[in-house]
Scaffold this motif. Structure first.
Motif, short mmCIF file in Angstrom:
data_model
loop_
_atom_site.label_atom_id
_atom_site.label_comp_id
_atom_site.label_asym_id
_atom_site.label_seq_id
_atom_site.Cartn_x
_atom_site.Cartn_y
_atom_site.Cartn_z
N CYS A 1 -53.56 16.82 -21.89
CA CYS A 1 -53.17 17.63 -23.05
C CYS A 1 -54.35 18.20 -23.85
O CYS A 1 -54.21 19.21 -24.54
N GLY A 2 -55.48 17.55 -23.83
CA GLY A 2 -56.66 18.06 -24.53
C GLY A 2 -56.74 17.74 -26.00
O GLY A 2 -57.71 18.12 -26.66
N VAL A 3 -55.78 17.00 -26.55
CA VAL A 3 -55.85 16.74 -28.00
C VAL A 3 -57.02 15.80 -28.35
O VAL A 3 -57.47 15.77 -29.49
N CYS A 4 -57.50 15.06 -27.38
CA CYS A 4 -58.60 14.10 -27.64
C CYS A 4 -59.97 14.73 -27.43
O CYS A 4 -60.97 14.02 -27.43
N VAL B 1 -54.94 11.36 -30.07
CA VAL B 1 -54.68 10.89 -28.71
C VAL B 1 -53.24 11.25 -28.36
O VAL B 1 -52.33 11.01 -29.16
S1 FES Z 1 -55.10 12.39 -24.83
FE1 FES Z 1 -54.39 14.03 -23.57
S2 FES Z 1 -56.21 14.70 -22.56
FE2 FES Z 1 -56.84 12.97 -23.69
#
Ligand code: FES
Ligand code: FES
Length: 164
Positions: free
Chosen positions: A47-50, A40
């Motif tokens: 950000c796309g990390v999740c 997260v």
């Molecule tokens: S934590 Fe960054 S897009 Fe979901």
């Protein structure tokens, strides 16, 4: 505080929790299912990390309520590879040094898998476009693009059965 039972299918297993209706899927995955491979970051969909897969399509788990995912097939990075046997995309990231700190990597891998399933022979520009929704603070992206390009050439993927 009102809570509700939520049953989710994650990587083929059922995880149940009595949670607040507002609990995010990312929090359910990490705190209830204890699958901490999903990271997260921004918690705002940036950000796309999740990134996980829901019914085979990537989704931001920080923008999804856990309760919305009931009845759907969720896959996290833990679904890739096995102990002692990396998934071809993981192998490619390892061989091409597609990570440094690794924080973005789980989301990047899930996006790369989905991308390669529909683009088995991508050009470099396709890959750059394909991962444009996933941010990396470390690598400068070149080695990630190298890794996805390499993953496309690995035999398991070349068999035509997708990348799973
Ligand atoms: S934590 Fe960054 S897009 Fe979901
Ligand atoms: S490897 Fe550090 S954020 Fe991508």
């Amino acid at each position: 505080m009102t809570t509700q039972r939520v049953d989710l299918t994650i990587n083929g297993a059922t995880y149940s929790g009595q949670v607040e209706p507002r609990m995010l899927l990312s929090d359910f995955i990490r705190q209830v299912a204890r699958l901490t491979g999903t990271h997260v970051g921004c918690e705002h969909g940036v950000c796309g990390v999740c990134t996980v897969q829901i019914d085979g399509m990537t989704a931001r788990s920080c923008l999804t309520f856990a309760i919305q995912a009931e009845g759907h097939d969720i896959r996290t990075v833990e679904a890739l590879g096995k102990q002692g046997a990396l998934h071809p995309i993981q192998q490619a990231f390892w061989e091409k040094h597609g990570l440094q700190c690794g924080y973005c990597t789980p989301g990047m891998l899930m996006r790369a898998e989905e991308f390669l399933a529909s683009n088995p022979n991508p050009g470099r520009e396709d890959i750059i476009e394909g991962i444009s929704g996933n941010l990396c603070r470390c690598t400068g992206y070149q080695t990630i693009v190298d890794a996805i390009e390499h993953a496309a050439t690995l035999s398991e993927i070349a068999k035509g059965g997708g990348v799973r």
